[in-house]
Scaffold this motif. Sequence first.
Motif, PDB file in Angstrom:
ATOM      1  N   ASP A   7      34.777  33.383  43.304  1.00  0.00           N
ATOM      2  CA  ASP A   7      35.071  34.806  43.418  1.00  0.00           C
ATOM      3  C   ASP A   7      34.558  35.531  42.180  1.00  0.00           C
ATOM      4  O   ASP A   7      35.111  35.395  41.094  1.00  0.00           O
ATOM      5  N   ARG A   9      34.083  38.929  42.213  1.00  0.00           N
ATOM      6  CA  ARG A   9      34.325  40.355  42.457  1.00  0.00           C
ATOM      7  C   ARG A   9      34.752  41.109  41.204  1.00  0.00           C
ATOM      8  O   ARG A   9      34.479  42.295  41.087  1.00  0.00           O
ATOM      9  N   GLU A  10      35.384  40.452  40.275  1.00  0.00           N
ATOM     10  CA  GLU A  10      35.824  41.114  39.040  1.00  0.00           C
ATOM     11  C   GLU A  10      34.766  41.056  37.942  1.00  0.00           C
ATOM     12  O   GLU A  10      34.964  41.632  36.874  1.00  0.00           O
ATOM     13  N   GLN A  11      33.679  40.357  38.190  1.00  0.00           N
ATOM     14  CA  GLN A  11      32.637  40.175  37.168  1.00  0.00           C
ATOM     15  C   GLN A  11      31.500  41.171  37.374  1.00  0.00           C
ATOM     16  O   GLN A  11      31.146  41.498  38.499  1.00  0.00           O
ATOM     17  N   ARG A  12      30.947  41.621  36.278  1.00  0.00           N
ATOM     18  CA  ARG A  12      29.787  42.505  36.303  1.00  0.00           C
ATOM     19  C   ARG A  12      28.584  41.735  35.779  1.00  0.00           C
ATOM     20  O   ARG A  12      28.714  40.785  35.026  1.00  0.00           O
ATOM     21  N   ALA A  16      28.272  37.926  36.085  1.00  0.00           N
ATOM     22  CA  ALA A  16      28.328  37.453  37.470  1.00  0.00           C
ATOM     23  C   ALA A  16      27.136  36.552  37.775  1.00  0.00           C
ATOM     24  O   ALA A  16      27.285  35.492  38.402  1.00  0.00           O
ATOM     25  N   TYR A  36      31.425  35.311  46.228  1.00  0.00           N
ATOM     26  CA  TYR A  36      31.970  36.619  46.582  1.00  0.00           C
ATOM     27  C   TYR A  36      31.592  37.602  45.477  1.00  0.00           C
ATOM     28  O   TYR A  36      31.998  37.423  44.331  1.00  0.00           O
ATOM     29  N   SER A  38      30.687  41.799  44.168  1.00  0.00           N
ATOM     30  CA  SER A  38      30.828  43.234  44.424  1.00  0.00           C
ATOM     31  C   SER A  38      29.967  44.100  43.504  1.00  0.00           C
ATOM     32  O   SER A  38      29.685  45.245  43.837  1.00  0.00           O
ATOM     33  N   ASP A  39      29.532  43.597  42.370  1.00  0.00           N
ATOM     34  CA  ASP A  39      28.750  44.383  41.414  1.00  0.00           C
ATOM     35  C   ASP A  39      27.355  44.680  41.949  1.00  0.00           C
ATOM     36  O   ASP A  39      26.670  43.786  42.459  1.00  0.00           O
TER      37      ASP A  39
END
Length: 73
Positions: A7, A9-12, A16, A36, A38-39
């Motif tokens: 996961d 998602r919290e990493q940039r 990431a 997973y 998001s960035d």
Amino acid sequence: MEIQSLDLREQRCPMALLMAKRACATLGQGEQIALYVSDSGALKDIPRYLNSNGFDFEQQIVHGVTVFCVTKL
């Protein structure tokens, strides 16, 4: 065989991307991992890395999150 997942998602980016590279490096031939992400930077950089380093992958959107299903060739 259970598919590993990571996961991010919290990493940039670049963290990431670095974490994805490390996780993919541990895969043996034919093994899979789900990433997973998001960035927006990672969404561009991770596929570029996978394409140039011998991985096959599918990109999916699951519950609004991008998931890269990666297989080491």
